[in-house]
Design a protein around this motif. Structure first.
Motif, PDB file in Angstrom:
ATOM      1  N   ALA A 225       0.834  -1.205   0.000  1.00 23.66           N
ATOM      2  CA  ALA A 225       0.000   0.000   0.000  1.00 23.66           C
ATOM      3  C   ALA A 225       0.867   1.253   0.000  1.00 23.66           C
ATOM      4  O   ALA A 225       0.560   2.236  -0.687  1.00 23.66           O
ATOM      5  CB  ALA A 225      -0.923  -0.008   1.221  1.00 23.66           C
ATOM      6  N   ILE A 226       1.954   1.216   0.765  1.00 21.75           N
ATOM      7  CA  ILE A 226       2.870   2.356   0.803  1.00 21.75           C
ATOM      8  C   ILE A 226       3.522   2.557  -0.560  1.00 21.75           C
ATOM      9  O   ILE A 226       3.635   3.683  -1.064  1.00 21.75           O
ATOM     10  CB  ILE A 226       3.929   2.156   1.906  1.00 21.75           C
ATOM     11  CG1 ILE A 226       3.254   2.165   3.288  1.00 21.75           C
ATOM     12  CG2 ILE A 226       5.007   3.241   1.845  1.00 21.75           C
ATOM     13  CD1 ILE A 226       4.141   1.664   4.414  1.00 21.75           C
ATOM     14  N   SER A 227       3.938   1.456  -1.187  1.00 19.65           N
ATOM     15  CA  SER A 227       4.501   1.533  -2.537  1.00 19.65           C
ATOM     16  C   SER A 227       3.477   2.100  -3.516  1.00 19.65           C
ATOM     17  O   SER A 227       3.804   2.928  -4.378  1.00 19.65           O
ATOM     18  CB  SER A 227       4.947   0.144  -3.020  1.00 19.65           C
ATOM     19  OG  SER A 227       5.949  -0.396  -2.194  1.00 19.65           O
ATOM     20  N   ALA A 228       2.225   1.662  -3.396  1.00 26.03           N
ATOM     21  CA  ALA A 228       1.174   2.130  -4.301  1.00 26.03           C
ATOM     22  C   ALA A 228       0.929   3.624  -4.133  1.00 26.03           C
ATOM     23  O   ALA A 228       0.790   4.355  -5.127  1.00 26.03           O
ATOM     24  CB  ALA A 228      -0.119   1.357  -4.050  1.00 26.03           C
ATOM     25  N   ALA A 229       0.875   4.094  -2.888  1.00 25.57           N
ATOM     26  CA  ALA A 229       0.683   5.530  -2.644  1.00 25.57           C
ATOM     27  C   ALA A 229       1.855   6.325  -3.195  1.00 25.57           C
ATOM     28  O   ALA A 229       1.693   7.383  -3.815  1.00 25.57           O
ATOM     29  CB  ALA A 229       0.513   5.777  -1.151  1.00 25.57           C
ATOM     30  N   ASN A 230       3.056   5.801  -2.957  1.00 28.07           N
ATOM     31  CA  ASN A 230       4.269   6.466  -3.437  1.00 28.07           C
ATOM     32  C   ASN A 230       4.255   6.612  -4.960  1.00 28.07           C
ATOM     33  O   ASN A 230       4.503   7.679  -5.518  1.00 28.07           O
ATOM     34  CB  ASN A 230       5.489   5.647  -3.009  1.00 28.07           C
ATOM     35  CG  ASN A 230       6.806   6.320  -3.316  1.00 28.07           C
ATOM     36  OD1 ASN A 230       7.440   6.905  -2.445  1.00 28.07           O
ATOM     37  ND2 ASN A 230       7.256   6.254  -4.552  1.00 28.07           N
ATOM     38  N   ASN A 231       3.927   5.521  -5.658  1.00 27.03           N
ATOM     39  CA  ASN A 231       4.000   5.514  -7.109  1.00 27.03           C
ATOM     40  C   ASN A 231       2.796   6.189  -7.766  1.00 27.03           C
ATOM     41  O   ASN A 231       2.895   6.688  -8.893  1.00 27.03           O
ATOM     42  CB  ASN A 231       4.180   4.089  -7.615  1.00 27.03           C
ATOM     43  CG  ASN A 231       5.500   3.505  -7.169  1.00 27.03           C
ATOM     44  OD1 ASN A 231       6.465   4.230  -6.931  1.00 27.03           O
ATOM     45  ND2 ASN A 231       5.556   2.190  -7.013  1.00 27.03           N
TER      46      ASN A 231
END
Length: 564
Positions: A136-142
């Motif tokens: 989820a953190i990766s998704a928000a970041n990207n």
């Protein structure tokens, strides 16, 4: 059967786990407090956390260590075993840990669930995708990265300078090929061609924000403050300017809820957030730690790598941001690691060598001095390995006693909680004595009102033992910009090698007469700290020649093997 005959994953698989509702009930949580992920994992709801706010805090124990070596220190293992030991003594205890990153799991370090008979479980799930927080953190970041490029493509009303985009894409795996890439190729329809950079999710600002946010609203506010780029007038452009802080927060609305699991001995453990400590701030989430403190009389937590990195950032960043005060510190050391700091090669560690131990003890001594500067009581944990020689152990005990350093032998890898009872007793003693004599007066190394240079100097001189700090020409220019923007009151997060007190990984033990060189200063306005890059630290690690992934497999029945 003793743990030397079983791998960590075999021990974990043979364990008898309790339903997560029973684990929650033991610390006063009802079934309605949980959002269950299968039988043995659950998230704690926002409502539950709000209801706990008025409860009195328990006592917080921070586990740190000497500078790590290839010989191993076992900090997470001691953290888990110590929590189990407190439970065996009848104490109401919760363990608070970081979530593992797939980079180390598939790379060289392995997972972050402890080891032997001191593990958090289900270790397969936790070491792999767990409840999806890091994804989820990766998704928000990207998503943010995509929105920046789309804004430029669709007219660029904010006049973003494509050469001055600060925000990097992220992936939760070591991939050196993504450090420097070109995007937007293939013509006008595919965006504006530019240089792009990836970093590992555990080192991203989105991860730092996630772990330093106090609640959902604070998370949204911090995201809105992220400086993503500068415009053609050299003015900062933020997420708020893009108007997407709400959408990014939505992607994290479930991830921000802390995860509840258990140890092999059914001690409750909250595992949440996972920033690295060498290139990030190395602590689990403030929400997780605060929640644990409301649920238990004793909370055992850890901070990544040695006291010069994880503990310093825990005490100077997390504690100051989160209003948290630890009651005591554990400093983990091993005979093997101390001998490496004394100059012994890894292949010769099995040989009895008290002289090298005495020399390497200087590294432990420096970390003890550092913790004393924070005015916190401490206990040294000698994490016992099967091959330790009696003469070396006696020499370690003699050194500790001669310098009035409280210590305890721990054998939690082999014996679980029972192997940590001596350490638990020692901690209870030093905490009680400090309270009785009113000697607990936690004091960060620097004040937030200090200048950035003053903060850097205080860390480098007092924690690392350096003669001073030297800023590159680039860092000096960046410092001026930071001061002009009004960000000087931020804490500093030094990205530095974990292997040495200096910024040179080859200088083991206790190096002297060195200066820390800061090549770059990067303000992370959403996270609320300034990153200072020392030496050649990279925010995207690479995989080793023989990554751990080569040993990981799954059989026809779905059983995973090779995780550690």
């Amino acid at each position: 059967m003793m743990s030397q005959y079983l791998s960590d994953i075999e021990i974990a698989r043979n364990a008898s786990l309790k339903p997560i509702q029973e684990v929650a009930h033991a610390i006063g949580l009802s079934e309605e407090s949980l959002e269950v992920y299968g039988k043995y994992k659950a998230k704690l709801s926002h409502e539950t956390i709000d209801e706990l706010a008025s409860k009195e805090d328990g006592k917080l124990i921070l586990v740190t260590s000497i500078n790590p070596t290839p010989a191993g220190e076992g900090k997470s293992t001691v953290t888990v075993g110590l929590g189990d030991a407190f439970k065996q003594l009848g104490k109401n205890v919760v363990i608070a840990l970081r979530e593992p990153s797939l980079g180390p799991v598939m790379g060289i370090k392995g997972g972050a669930c402890g080891g032997g008979y001191a593990q958090v479980v289900p270790m397969e799930d936790i070491n792999l995708h767990f409840t999806g927080d890091l994804h989820a953190i990766s998704a928000a970041n990207n998503t943010l990265a995509s929105l920046i490029d789309n804004h430029i493509q669709q007219g660029n009303t904010l006049e973003i300078d494509p050469r001055k985009i600060l925000w990097k894409r992220a992936v939760d795996i070591n991939d050196r090929a993504l450090r420097n890439v070109i995007i937007g190729l293939g013509g006008k329809a595919n965006g504006v061609p530019r240089e792009e950079h990836f970093e590992i999710t555990a080192a991203s600002e989105m991860m730092a924000i996630f772990c330093l946010s106090k609640d959902l609203e604070d998370l949204k506010q911090r995201i809105s403050k992220i400086v993503v780029a500068y415009n053609i007038h050299d003015e900062p452009v933020t997420v708020k300017d893009l108007g997407v802080e709400g959408a990014l927060t939505v992607l994290l609305k479930d991830a921000i809820k802390p995860n509840l699991v258990q140890t092999l001995e059914h001690t409750p453990a909250i595992v949440h957030g996972g920033p690295f400590a060498n290139i990030a701030h190395g602590c689990n989430s403030i929400i997780a730690t605060r929640t644990a403190l409301k649920l238990a009389d004793y909370v055992v937590t850890e901070a990544g790598f040695g006291a010069d990195l994880g503990a310093e950032k825990f005490l100077d960043i997390k504690c100051q941001v989160g209003g948290i005060e630890p009651s005591a510190v554990v400093i983990v050391a091993t005979i093997r690691a101390l001998k490496m700091h004394g100059g012994v090669a890894k292949k010769e560690l099995s040989l009895n060598n008290p002289e090298a131990l005495r020399k390497g003890f200087a590294n432990l001594r420096k970390h003890v001095e550092t913790i004393k500067q924070y005015q916190l009581p401490f206990v040294i944990s000698l994490n016992h390995f099967v091959g330790d020689h009696e003469e070396e152990i006696n020499e370690f005990i003699r050194l500790c006693e001669s310098e009035n350093m409280p210590f305890a032998m721990t054998k939690v890898w082999e014996k679980g909680g029972q192997g940590g009872v001596e350490l638990a007793h020692q901690l209870l003693s030093v905490i009680h004595q400090a309270e009785e004599e009113e000697k607990v007066n936690f004091q960060p190394i620097y004040s937030l009102s200090d200048s950035i240079e003053e903060k850097l100097t205080k860390i480098c001189e007092n924690v690392y033992g350096a003669n001073g700090v030297e800023l590159s020409t680039q860092a000096k220019k960046q410092l001026k910009k930071i001061e002009e923007a009004g960000w000087s009151n931020f804490p500093v997060c030094i990205a530095k090698t974990q292997y040495s007190l200096s910024d040179d990984p080859s200088k083991l033990g206790r190096p002297e007469d060195f200066t820390i060189s800061i090549r770059e200063l990067k303000p992370l306005v959403g996270a609320g700290f300034v990153v200072a890059y020392a030496g050649q630290m990279l925010t995207m690690p690479g995989l080793p020649k023989k990554p751990a992934a080569l040993n990981i497999d799954i059989d026809e029945n779905g059983y995973v093997k090779g995780l550690f």
